[in-house]
Scaffold this motif. Structure first.
Motif, PDB file in Angstrom:
ATOM      1  N   LEU A  16      -2.089   2.930  -2.030  1.00  7.28           N
ATOM      2  CA  LEU A  16      -1.318   1.739  -1.672  1.00  7.28           C
ATOM      3  C   LEU A  16      -0.023   1.673  -2.480  1.00  7.28           C
ATOM      4  O   LEU A  16       1.023   1.304  -1.952  1.00  7.28           O
ATOM      5  N   ALA A  44       3.293   1.065  -0.641  1.00  9.30           N
ATOM      6  CA  ALA A  44       3.873  -0.282  -0.723  1.00  9.30           C
ATOM      7  C   ALA A  44       4.503  -0.604  -2.084  1.00  9.30           C
ATOM      8  O   ALA A  44       5.027  -1.694  -2.270  1.00  9.30           O
ATOM      9  N   LYS A 104      -3.341  -6.583   0.443  1.00  7.13           N
ATOM     10  CA  LYS A 104      -2.220  -5.979   1.158  1.00  7.13           C
ATOM     11  C   LYS A 104      -2.631  -5.941   2.621  1.00  7.13           C
ATOM     12  O   LYS A 104      -3.664  -5.384   2.967  1.00  7.13           O
ATOM     13  N   PHE A 125       3.990  -4.045   7.444  1.00 11.23           N
ATOM     14  CA  PHE A 125       3.456  -4.557   6.187  1.00 11.23           C
ATOM     15  C   PHE A 125       3.764  -6.045   6.075  1.00 11.23           C
ATOM     16  O   PHE A 125       4.907  -6.446   5.935  1.00 11.23           O
ATOM     17  N   GLY A 165       1.143  -9.679   0.748  1.00  8.82           N
ATOM     18  CA  GLY A 165      -0.068 -10.183   0.113  1.00  8.82           C
ATOM     19  C   GLY A 165      -0.436 -11.526   0.711  1.00  8.82           C
ATOM     20  O   GLY A 165      -0.221 -11.772   1.891  1.00  8.82           O
TER      21      GLY A 165
END
Length: 127
Positions: free
Chosen positions: A82, A86, A93, A100, A103
């Motif tokens: 991750l 990211a 996530k 994306f 959070g």
């Protein structure tokens, strides 16, 4: 004209593919899909840990909105991947259709809560 050279007997029964450093035993978990493959294969996917309050909140909000994300427990190896994708290892996530989201309240497109409120997740899921 092209010439066809038959392979010598036994040529196809060579060592396992050289891309794999070792040949895992049958039924081992080492062949699990990568994080990237999981993101690409799911409409909605959340990487979480079971003890993270923000993960619990984000999942609850998604389920309340009628979504059933694919949930992946983020262990050390998943978090490592991750961070490469990211830029951080924090959870949750969440990705929707490969985008994306972020959070719980930040990152990505703003986070799960803001994207639920703005209708962004609905828009992506409808696309």
């Amino acid at each position: 004209s092209s010439h066809f050279c038959p392979s010598p007997p036994g040529a196809l029964r060579g060592p396992p593919s050289r891309t794999a450093p070792f040949s895992p035993p049958p039924g081992s978990a080492t062949m699990a899909p990568t994080v990237k493959e999981q993101i690409e294969g799911a409409d909605m996917i959340a990487f979480v840990t079971s003890t993270c309050p923000f993960c619990i909140k984000a999942l609850a909000a998604l389920k309340e909105a009628g979504y059933e994300p694919t949930v992946v427990q983020a262990d050390y190896f998943v978090k490592k991947e991750l961070s490469e994708i990211a830029g951080s290892t924090s959870v949750p996530k969440v990705w929707v259709k490969g985008e994306f989201i972020g959070g719980c309240n930040d990152g990505g497109l703003g986070g799960v809560m803001p994207c639920l409120e703005s209708g962004k997740i609905k828009e992506l899921m409808g696309a």
